[in-house]
Design an enzyme around this catalytic site. Structure first.
Site, PDB file in Angstrom:
ATOM      1  CB  ALA A  56       3.314   0.969  -7.066  1.00  0.00           C
ATOM      2  CD  GLU A  57      -0.239   0.388  -9.357  1.00  0.00           C
ATOM      3  OE1 GLU A  57      -0.082  -0.825  -9.140  1.00  0.00           O
ATOM      4  OE2 GLU A  57      -0.640   1.197  -8.486  1.00  0.00           O
ATOM      5  NE  ARG A  79      -3.803  -1.300  -0.756  1.00  0.00           N
ATOM      6  CZ  ARG A  79      -2.642  -1.101  -1.421  1.00  0.00           C
ATOM      7  NH1 ARG A  79      -1.492  -1.442  -0.865  1.00  0.00           N
ATOM      8  NH2 ARG A  79      -2.652  -0.559  -2.615  1.00  0.00           N
ATOM      9  CE  LYS A 105      12.431  -3.067  -9.098  1.00  0.00           C
ATOM     10  NZ  LYS A 105      11.180  -2.414  -8.641  1.00  0.00           N
ATOM     11  CB  ALA A 130      19.261  -2.143 -12.402  1.00  0.00           C
ATOM     12  N   GLY A 167       9.658   4.391  -2.655  1.00  0.00           N
ATOM     13  CA  GLY A 167       9.374   4.980  -3.962  1.00  0.00           C
ATOM     14  C   GLY A 167      10.525   4.888  -4.944  1.00  0.00           C
ATOM     15  N   GLY A 202      11.959   2.265  -6.273  1.00  0.00           N
ATOM     16  CA  GLY A 202      11.686   1.306  -7.335  1.00  0.00           C
ATOM     17  C   GLY A 202      10.753   1.870  -8.394  1.00  0.00           C
ATOM     18  CG  ASP A 203       6.877   2.867  -7.341  1.00  0.00           C
ATOM     19  OD1 ASP A 203       6.807   1.692  -7.731  1.00  0.00           O
ATOM     20  OD2 ASP A 203       6.367   3.268  -6.278  1.00  0.00           O
TER      21      ASP A 203
END
Length: 332
Positions: A49-50, A121, A242, A248, A271, A273-274
């Site tokens: 995400a980041e 992970r 969102k 939004a 992706g 949202g990112d």
């Protein structure tokens, strides 16, 4: 364990001070063309995400730094190589020397735009992210610290890194942006709320989907307006909600602004949202007002929805107007 210092690497240039710093886990991403149990070929990329936000901002012309840990393996090399190629500063990224591997995710399309994601992970290099990895990356000139609710869910040291970073950012006058980004496979809603709510004291810009908003509330059962008002009273300057295909809304103490989503043929929702966050922060960094920030956010999200991959279809600055072209247009 030391971060890369080779001055020939774009991510290591000392004079490229970042406007935005973000940190978290970026994984190798295997993308299936159909149901995994049926076999077939897999495409290999990276996702997180980041780092999705970092790539989105870099493509829009902003200086952005990503901090994280990757394994001392070929997948870790792929993560770093990809981010370097996208002009993201990785000068503070760490290659883990304790045998922890780079995390992995698998995505498979199941029906229409419904996608199933499986994570591998546990015990990864990214889960061992620590305050000592992150704090040195908050350099002079940083305007925004962007983080998500995914990182503190990875483990105790990663959660401590988040807490230390937001406190350091607040002391330095850096705007803190928190995207709730709840992942039910990583932690429970109760644990998420207990971890994320204390971060609000240092959060300036809060971003959440409609179903994520309760994760940061004292009283999860409150209606949206009451919920937003409580967050603004607690010191959050902007709350952005969102709404997926319905666009939004941004709430501040002065105004409430709605924006409809851009109409595109949906191909891949992962992706989006990112991409939205990258567009919103880009507008913020350029001094745009709230309506213009939302315009850019729904535009970048539309690019993500209309193309496959978490970040591959994100636009550059000069491509933002492409959605205004007539359907079927060929640009020569």
């Amino acid at each position: 364990m030391a971060p890369p210092t080779d001055p020939s690497l774009p991510g290591s240039l000392p004079d490229s001070l970042p406007e935005v710093v973000t940190f978290g886990e970026t994984m190798a991403a295997l993308r299936a063309g159909g149901a995994l149990r049926l076999g077939g070929s897999l495409g290999l990329s990276v996702a997180g995400a980041e780092s999705n936000v970092a790539i989105g901002l870099a493509r829009l012309g902003h200086r952005v730094r990503w901090v994280g840990r990757v394994g001392a393996d070929e997948l870790g090399a792929l993560v770093l190589r990809t981010l370097r190629a996208e002009s993201v500063d990785i000068g503070h990224a760490v290659t883990d020397d304790a045998g922890r591997p780079t995390g992995l995710l698998l995505t498979e399309p199941r029906m229409g735009t419904l996608t199933r994601v499986s994570y591998y992970r546990t015990g990864s290099a990214g889960s061992a992210l620590a305050p000592a990895d992150v704090l040195p990356a908050l350099s002079t000139g940083t305007r925004v610290l962007h983080l998500t609710g995914i990182t503190p869910a990875l483990g105790p040291s990663a959660a401590e890194a988040v807490r230390a970073a937001v406190m350091a950012a607040r002391e330095a006058g850096i705007t803190v942006c928190l995207d709730v980004n709840y992942r039910s496979r990583l932690w429970s809603s109760d644990l998420a709320r207990a971890t994320l709510r204390p971060l609000l004291a240092c959060t300036d810009l809060l971003i959440a989907s409609e179903d994520e908003l309760p994760m940061v509330l004292k009283r999860p059962g409150a209606d949206e307006r009451e919920s937003v008002d409580s967050l603004l009273t607690e010191g959050v300057s902007e709350v952005v909600v969102k709404r997926g295909a319905r666009g939004a809304t941004c709430f501040t103490s002065r105004e409430t602004v709605d924006r409809a989503a851009r109409r595109v043929e949906a191909v891949d929702l992962v992706g989006a949202g990112d991409a939205f966050v990258a567009g919103y922060l880009s507008g913020f960094l350029q001094g745009a007002d709230v309506p213009a920030r939302l315009d850019r956010a729904v535009t970048t999200a539309a690019f993500a929805v209309a193309t496959r991959g978490d970040w591959e279809g994100l636009p550059s600055q000069d491509e933002l107007g492409l959605l205004d072209e007539a359907d079927g247009t060929t640009i020569r």
